[in-house]
Structure formats: structure tokens, C-alpha cells
Design an enzyme around this catalytic site. Sequence first.
Site, mmCIF file in Angstrom:
data_model
loop_
_atom_site.group_PDB
_atom_site.id
_atom_site.type_symbol
_atom_site.label_atom_id
_atom_site.label_comp_id
_atom_site.label_asym_id
_atom_site.label_seq_id
_atom_site.Cartn_x
_atom_site.Cartn_y
_atom_site.Cartn_z
ATOM 1 N N GLY A 17 -9.402 -8.371 -0.538
ATOM 2 C CA GLY A 17 -8.065 -8.498 0.041
ATOM 3 C C GLY A 17 -7.531 -9.921 -0.035
ATOM 4 N N LYS A 55 -17.701 -14.373 3.620
ATOM 5 C CA LYS A 55 -18.741 -13.518 4.182
ATOM 6 C C LYS A 55 -19.833 -13.160 3.187
ATOM 7 C CE LYS A 55 -15.288 -11.071 4.915
ATOM 8 N NZ LYS A 55 -14.371 -9.949 5.076
ATOM 9 N N ARG A 111 0.819 -1.216 0.000
ATOM 10 C CA ARG A 111 0.000 0.000 0.000
ATOM 11 C C ARG A 111 0.850 1.262 0.000
ATOM 12 N NH1 ARG A 111 -4.943 -2.174 3.793
ATOM 13 N NH2 ARG A 111 -6.268 -2.699 2.015
ATOM 14 N N GLY A 144 -13.062 -3.574 0.160
ATOM 15 C CA GLY A 144 -14.354 -3.023 0.588
ATOM 16 C C GLY A 144 -14.822 -1.902 -0.320
HETATM 17 P P1 ADP Z 1 -11.996 -11.311 0.121
HETATM 18 O O1 ADP Z 1 -11.047 -10.759 1.163
HETATM 19 O O2 ADP Z 1 -11.276 -11.651 -1.156
HETATM 20 O O3 ADP Z 1 -13.176 -10.407 -0.097
HETATM 21 P P2 ADP Z 1 -13.317 -12.985 2.057
HETATM 22 O O4 ADP Z 1 -12.709 -12.139 3.130
HETATM 23 O O5 ADP Z 1 -14.778 -12.945 1.893
HETATM 24 O O6 ADP Z 1 -12.578 -12.708 0.658
HETATM 25 O O7 ADP Z 1 -12.993 -14.521 2.335
HETATM 26 C C1 ADP Z 1 -11.680 -15.015 2.363
HETATM 27 C C2 ADP Z 1 -11.554 -16.141 3.341
HETATM 28 O O8 ADP Z 1 -12.516 -17.149 3.109
HETATM 29 C C3 ADP Z 1 -10.201 -16.815 3.227
HETATM 30 O O9 ADP Z 1 -9.494 -16.614 4.442
HETATM 31 C C4 ADP Z 1 -10.533 -18.285 3.008
HETATM 32 O O10 ADP Z 1 -9.717 -19.161 3.738
HETATM 33 C C5 ADP Z 1 -11.952 -18.388 3.492
HETATM 34 N N1 ADP Z 1 -12.658 -19.499 2.888
HETATM 35 C C6 ADP Z 1 -12.931 -19.703 1.583
HETATM 36 N N2 ADP Z 1 -13.576 -20.844 1.385
HETATM 37 C C7 ADP Z 1 -13.743 -21.411 2.593
HETATM 38 C C8 ADP Z 1 -14.349 -22.617 3.053
HETATM 39 N N3 ADP Z 1 -14.912 -23.477 2.199
HETATM 40 N N4 ADP Z 1 -14.341 -22.863 4.375
HETATM 41 C C9 ADP Z 1 -13.764 -21.987 5.225
HETATM 42 N N5 ADP Z 1 -13.174 -20.846 4.860
HETATM 43 C C10 ADP Z 1 -13.160 -20.559 3.562
HETATM 44 MG MG MG Z 2 -11.199 -10.709 3.321
#
Ligand code: ADP
Ligand code: MG
Length: 387
Positions: free
Chosen positions: A341, A187, A26, A364
Site C-alpha cells: 500500500g 515491518k 478501489r 497483503g
Molecule cells: P508497504 O505498505 O509498501 O508494504 P510498509 O507498510 O512496510 O510498506 O512500510 C511503509 C512505511 O515505512 C512508510 O510509512 C515509511 O514512512 C516507513 N519507513 C520507511 N523507511 C523508514 C525509516 N528508515 N524509518 C522510519 N520509517 C520508515
Molecule cells: Mg503499509
Amino acid sequence: MAGKRALVRVDYNVPLDAGRVADATRIEASLPTLRWLLERGSRPVLLSHLGRPGGRPNPAFSLSPAASVLSDLLGADVLFAAPCDGEDALGASRELAAGQVLLVENTRFLPGETANDAALARRLARLGDFFVNDAFGTLHRAHASTTGVPACLSPSAAGLLVERELEALGGLDRPRRPFIVAFGGAKIGDKIDLMRRFVERADLILVGGAMANTFLRARGVETGVSLVEDGALDLARSILSAGEQRIRLPIDVTVLDRSDGDGETVEVVAVDGIEPAMAALDIGPETRARYAEALRGCAAFFWNGPMGLFEDPRFAAGTFAIAEAAAEATAAGGFTVIGGGDSAAAVRRAGLLDRVSHVCTGGGAALAYLSSGRLPGLDVLAHRRHP
Ligand code: ADP
Ligand code: MG
């Protein structure tokens, strides 16, 4: 611009490890704007938050380690002053010599930052003669340093990082077709608006990760001890009914099976074969192949959320397969954007960062912009470019 103090909101919300900056991505992302300003004789004064110190000074969240990292990267003197709204910071900004940069302490050491307190915004605004917001990752928040300052300091403008991010995301506004999106991660609740919007606009929606578990459960499939967001089941049902023909869910999954008392085994099962002691942690090989095949013909692709628990190598194959397919689609002329992220971290770990069209620096903010088309930190800028 020469001689004027440029008050720049940067996103130095960097991970710290024992008082050192653990990842300077960053800080690096802020360099084009800072160089641009310095070349024009401007004197940059930088504002940022770091972490969630809760409105109180807390040395564990001090921005001071970022000053020396910035100094090395920029090859310039970087001074530091605390608190961000004090007389020391104001004096330092006025005495700043040409070629020097001033970084002030974490804005979230003051409760007025997240409360968007107007008096704090006015005190911060004294640090500059004009304002530049280059903190793409915080444009979705209406805080004193993001929307408060430009409301009382003019002119105000977006920086080069913000411009680059918006150009990439704007490319998804009227995407070339077929336009494919992939959603995963943990999420679903946070991403429901985004999904709704894309379910209407995308030609195909590939779902993986824990998000897929929530959709499978919403369809009545047994998901064992998989991560499922129970509070989002109704939302998942409404999305499924809105986009039934275009939404793809996994047909097989890689699970961790704990049924066998003395240990755990990793195996692949069809989605209707998930047993009560199993946790689905990745999309399975058939799903991987189907999703990769679908991506082969895409003209535009947006991806948010890993396909599995990719931090564990046993459950990384699905995420890396999508990253690889995105790189191939890019090479074939497709426009590919990664937002989020953890998704960005996964693409970095796959070594494919520079083989996709764009990786957003602020998850976000990217999601908020793509869901609503608006960002509070952008709307308030007097001289913003209209998309
Ligand atoms: P991003 O940061 O790209 O928006 P999120 O924060 O929503 O993504 O989710 C990322 C997390 O989701 C990762 O730490 C990953 O390990 C977890 N994850 C993905 N699939 C699964 C799963 N099937 N079970 C548990 N955790 C998961
Ligand atoms: Mg995330």
C-alpha cells in the site's frame, strides 16, 4: 446471466474523511467487473468490509458514502441496505431492477465475518444467484464474505480485477533474468516469508527503509535511534546468511540528527558513521546511485516497501530514485511490479503509476500470494482459472 443476481465481493475498504470517501481508487478498480455484469443483464449485489469496526455496527465505518461515489462513477442507480444479512437487504436484492446495483452495509459490522461463521455465510449467500470475488485485497483472508459464501453458493468465480492482479503476479513466478527485488518499509516481521522466498529466487536483493536498519543492526552496526525491529534480529541474521552475496544493504544513509540540543539537522553519513542521537530515515545518495545502476539491467523487478520515510520530503529521495529507476527499466522492456500500500502510494506521489508494468491494489494479498503461491479466497472458487 441475464436477470440473475450477481453477489460480488468487492474491496471498498476505502479511506474515509469526515464521512466522505477520501480516495476512490478501489471503487474505480471494481468498475470493469460491474460493467461486464451489467452489460450482460446481471443485477449486481455488492459485499465489502471497511476498516476494523470490531464486529459491531459503527456509523464511522459505514459503507453508505461509497454508494454515491459508485453511482457517479458507474452512471447507475446504487441502492444501499443495512445490515448486510437482513431481510431488507434480501428484499432489495430481489426487487433490484435491471441496470441497478445494490450495495449492502459493512460485513465487519457482524462478528461472524472475521470468524468465518457458516450461518452468516449462508445468510449472505441468499443475496445472489451466483458469486464473483473481485476483492483482490482480501483474498488472503478466510472470512464469511470471502471463503464462506462461495462454499455455499455456486457457481463462483474470480472477477476481472482479480484476474488482472494474478496475471501480473504470475509473471514473477518464472521471471526473466536478471530478476531484482527491492525491500524496504517498516515491518520486516510481516514480510519474512516473502523475503525468504525471494532471497532464494532473485539474482539481487536491494534493501532500504527501516528494514535496512534492522539488517544493519543484525550485523552489529550502530543504528542510533533509527527504527529497528528488535524482535526480528534473528530472522534478519538467518536471511543474511542465506543470501549473503546477493543481498545489498545501504552504504550511506540520510539521517535526522538530534544531538545538537536546539534543533535537528538532516545530513548524510556512511553507515558506520551513525551516531547514538541519529535516526536513519532514507538511503543516502551513493546507495541511491548504486541501486539505480543495478536496476538498469533488470529484466524483472519486484518492489515492496519504501526506501525511507518518504512522507517527509526530506527523506523521499531514495524512494523516488527507485521509482524512477523502475520506470526506466520498464521503458527498456523490463517487467516491473510494485506491491504494498505505501509503496504504491509512493509511486503515485512520484507520478509514475502508469510507467511501471503493474501496481497491486492489495498489498497483503499480493505478498501472501507471492510468498506461498496460495490465496484462501481463490482456492475456494469453483470456476477459478488455474495458473
Ligand atoms: P508497504 O505498505 O509498501 O508494504 P510498509 O507498510 O512496510 O510498506 O512500510 C511503509 C512505511 O515505512 C512508510 O510509512 C515509511 O514512512 C516507513 N519507513 C520507511 N523507511 C523508514 C525509516 N528508515 N524509518 C522510519 N520509517 C520508515
Ligand atoms: Mg503499509
